[in-house]
Design an enzyme around this catalytic site. Sequence first.
Site, PDB file in Angstrom:
ATOM      1  CE  LYS A  22      39.844   6.894 -84.578  1.00 39.64           C
ATOM      2  NZ  LYS A  22      39.862   5.953 -85.674  1.00 39.64           N
ATOM      3  CG  ASN A  23      37.972   8.625 -88.109  1.00 41.25           C
ATOM      4  OD1 ASN A  23      38.861   7.932 -87.615  1.00 41.25           O
ATOM      5  ND2 ASN A  23      36.682   8.377 -87.912  1.00 41.25           N
ATOM      6  CB  CYS A 116      36.353  -1.098 -83.675  1.00 41.20           C
ATOM      7  SG  CYS A 116      37.176   0.131 -82.680  1.00 41.20           S
ATOM      8  NE  ARG A 121      35.136  -1.321 -89.526  1.00 38.19           N
ATOM      9  CZ  ARG A 121      35.823  -0.416 -88.825  1.00 38.19           C
ATOM     10  NH1 ARG A 121      36.392  -0.770 -87.699  1.00 38.19           N
ATOM     11  NH2 ARG A 121      35.936   0.818 -89.239  1.00 38.19           N
ATOM     12  CG  ASP A 304      32.914   6.831 -85.424  1.00 38.52           C
ATOM     13  OD1 ASP A 304      32.564   5.640 -85.525  1.00 38.52           O
ATOM     14  OD2 ASP A 304      33.883   7.304 -86.057  1.00 38.52           O
ATOM     15  NE  ARG A 396      42.178   1.422 -82.344  1.00 37.80           N
ATOM     16  CZ  ARG A 396      41.005   1.198 -82.928  1.00 37.80           C
ATOM     17  NH1 ARG A 396      40.154   0.352 -82.407  1.00 37.80           N
ATOM     18  NH2 ARG A 396      40.694   1.804 -84.058  1.00 37.80           N
TER      19      ARG A 396
HETATM   20  C1  UD1 Z   1      35.202   5.153 -91.129  1.00 38.63           C
HETATM   21  C2  UD1 Z   1      35.728   5.671 -89.813  1.00 38.63           C
HETATM   22  C3  UD1 Z   1      34.919   5.099 -88.657  1.00 38.63           C
HETATM   23  C4  UD1 Z   1      33.437   5.381 -88.856  1.00 38.63           C
HETATM   24  C5  UD1 Z   1      32.987   4.939 -90.239  1.00 38.63           C
HETATM   25  C6  UD1 Z   1      31.568   5.343 -90.560  1.00 38.63           C
HETATM   26  C7  UD1 Z   1      38.074   6.037 -90.255  1.00 38.63           C
HETATM   27  C8  UD1 Z   1      39.471   5.663 -89.960  1.00 38.63           C
HETATM   28  N1  UD1 Z   1      37.113   5.292 -89.686  1.00 38.63           N
HETATM   29  O1  UD1 Z   1      35.363   3.741 -91.112  1.00 38.63           O
HETATM   30  O2  UD1 Z   1      35.374   5.719 -87.449  1.00 38.63           O
HETATM   31  O3  UD1 Z   1      32.707   4.671 -87.893  1.00 38.63           O
HETATM   32  O4  UD1 Z   1      33.820   5.509 -91.250  1.00 38.63           O
HETATM   33  O5  UD1 Z   1      31.404   6.714 -90.450  1.00 38.63           O
HETATM   34  O6  UD1 Z   1      37.812   7.005 -90.923  1.00 38.63           O
HETATM   35  N2  UD1 Z   1      31.532  -1.488 -96.132  1.00 38.63           N
HETATM   36  C9  UD1 Z   1      31.417  -2.574 -96.972  1.00 38.63           C
HETATM   37  N3  UD1 Z   1      32.397  -2.735 -97.913  1.00 38.63           N
HETATM   38  C10 UD1 Z   1      33.451  -1.904 -98.046  1.00 38.63           C
HETATM   39  C11 UD1 Z   1      33.555  -0.790 -97.170  1.00 38.63           C
HETATM   40  C12 UD1 Z   1      32.564  -0.619 -96.225  1.00 38.63           C
HETATM   41  O7  UD1 Z   1      30.479  -3.355 -96.889  1.00 38.63           O
HETATM   42  O8  UD1 Z   1      34.307  -2.108 -98.916  1.00 38.63           O
HETATM   43  C13 UD1 Z   1      30.497  -1.299 -95.069  1.00 38.63           C
HETATM   44  C14 UD1 Z   1      31.093  -1.460 -93.667  1.00 38.63           C
HETATM   45  O9  UD1 Z   1      31.164  -2.810 -93.288  1.00 38.63           O
HETATM   46  C15 UD1 Z   1      30.126  -0.639 -92.829  1.00 38.63           C
HETATM   47  C16 UD1 Z   1      29.729   0.496 -93.783  1.00 38.63           C
HETATM   48  O10 UD1 Z   1      30.053   0.046 -95.100  1.00 38.63           O
HETATM   49  O11 UD1 Z   1      29.010  -1.424 -92.519  1.00 38.63           O
HETATM   50  C17 UD1 Z   1      30.450   1.810 -93.496  1.00 38.63           C
HETATM   51  O12 UD1 Z   1      31.843   1.600 -93.602  1.00 38.63           O
HETATM   52  P1  UD1 Z   1      32.853   2.766 -93.998  1.00 38.63           P
HETATM   53  O13 UD1 Z   1      32.119   4.025 -94.298  1.00 38.63           O
HETATM   54  O14 UD1 Z   1      33.758   2.233 -95.057  1.00 38.63           O
HETATM   55  O15 UD1 Z   1      33.668   2.954 -92.666  1.00 38.63           O
HETATM   56  P2  UD1 Z   1      35.227   2.919 -92.466  1.00 38.63           P
HETATM   57  O16 UD1 Z   1      35.903   3.659 -93.559  1.00 38.63           O
HETATM   58  O17 UD1 Z   1      35.673   1.547 -92.141  1.00 38.63           O
END
Ligand code: UD1
Length: 426
Positions: A22-23, A116, A121, A304, A396
């Site tokens: 999915k990711n 989620c 986030r 995850d 999802r």
């Molecule tokens: C992706 C995955 C999700 C997985 C996560 C971590 C997808 C579609 N989703 O989510 O399944 O759980 O990686 O492996 O690929 N953060 C900030 N600012 C930002 C971006 C992130 O503070 O601009 C923080 C987030 O709140 C979180 C951490 O960084 O605490 C990790 O987030 P991130 O690696 O960006 O995860 P996602 O891309 O949302």
Amino acid sequence: MEKFVINGGGRLDGKVRVESAKNAVLPMLAGAILTSEDVVIKNCPKIRDVLVMIKILKSLGVKVKFETNDLIVNASGINGYIIPSDLCGELRSSVFLLGALLSRVKRAEMAFPGGCKIGERPIDIHIVALKYLGVDFFDISTKIVCSVKTLKGAKVCLAYPSVGATENLLLSSVLANGTTVIKNCAKEPEVKDLCSFLRSMGAKIFGEGTDTITVEGVKRLHGTVYTPIGDRIEAGTYFIATLINGGMVEISNCFPQNLLPLIDKFCYNTCKINTFNDIILITSKNKVKGFTVTTAPHPAFPTDLQAQVCALACVASGCSVITETVFENRFLHLPEMIRMGADAVFDGKRAVFNGVKSLHGANVFAKDLRGGAGLVLAGLGAEGKTVVNDAMHVNRGYYKLAEKLTSLGADIKLVRDRNTKECYEE
Ligand code: UD1
């Protein structure tokens, strides 16, 4: 409404094949708009998140159709840059279209992405990074409105190795003028796979899987036919289910090295793990002994799979400690597991379990995708009947979860009321 009805207990035996990740697929769908030619994503899973992403693409004038399991995307007629707010709210991955739209049509407008509710986030890291490439943001308060005259390569050091920010930066830099260097980038297998996908379209990308990715912008990208990697989280879910219930399960279409954090964690515990090519064979006879897990960016233990190992910790022999460092609100499944008889205490970051002999069935609620999967695993291992309500969260990200588990011998079915459409319908 959809719910899983589970009668727990019993070994799991047999073979199960995981879907494309999915990711990996979701950012690729955004990447598919970077060319006017056909992009074919082979074995594209018909999960809810993918179907929502398809709706978003169609709303932008992109043609998308399934031919059996392959998804064909053609963005030659793209004519929009505003992502409908209701669809943004359904899907975290809508944020990938920010980078892709800026590359393709030089502007984008969207509400803050949903997904989620496992933490704040924010998308500040995405925004700061895109600003380095020359993007102007006109609104980042109630929605995101941005445009760019020309994307220009830049050196960017991410404040955190965010998966989404790294992918957004890849999508916005492959067609930029000049070279982009992304330092402290994410190293997840899905990020590497997005790089391979973009390279198959003609992009010049180097260094993925290390701390630094370099992208040399090219003038144009072309179509591709691409098979994404198998879903390591889906594979990990069946792996952990086998540890909970015992049995012998062969999981295929997932490269074992992408699941090393899980394999390494349990190979010296009580089970036997064999790997070859894209197959993991797991044999589990005895209860797992208490363990510790700390989630962190790849190559550490994936967040995850945290909810699923919580289900395992509930019934391990002895004490287990699970620490969540990636998201600040990712123990939503624990109060539900406690209602099933788990002996656990937790604060926002850490959960401590005293393994019990067995959980008992209960009426519980999925609050998020992986938490819901964790509850399904808890229900499979519990004595008696468990109902996991709000199964739409789980659907999802998992394709035919109940059918696949049933094929391994589990007693589980997905029940939906008359008004709820089959989630795999477009
Ligand atoms: C992706 C995955 C999700 C997985 C996560 C971590 C997808 C579609 N989703 O989510 O399944 O759980 O990686 O492996 O690929 N953060 C900030 N600012 C930002 C971006 C992130 O503070 O601009 C923080 C987030 O709140 C979180 C951490 O960084 O605490 C990790 O987030 P991130 O690696 O960006 O995860 P996602 O891309 O949302």
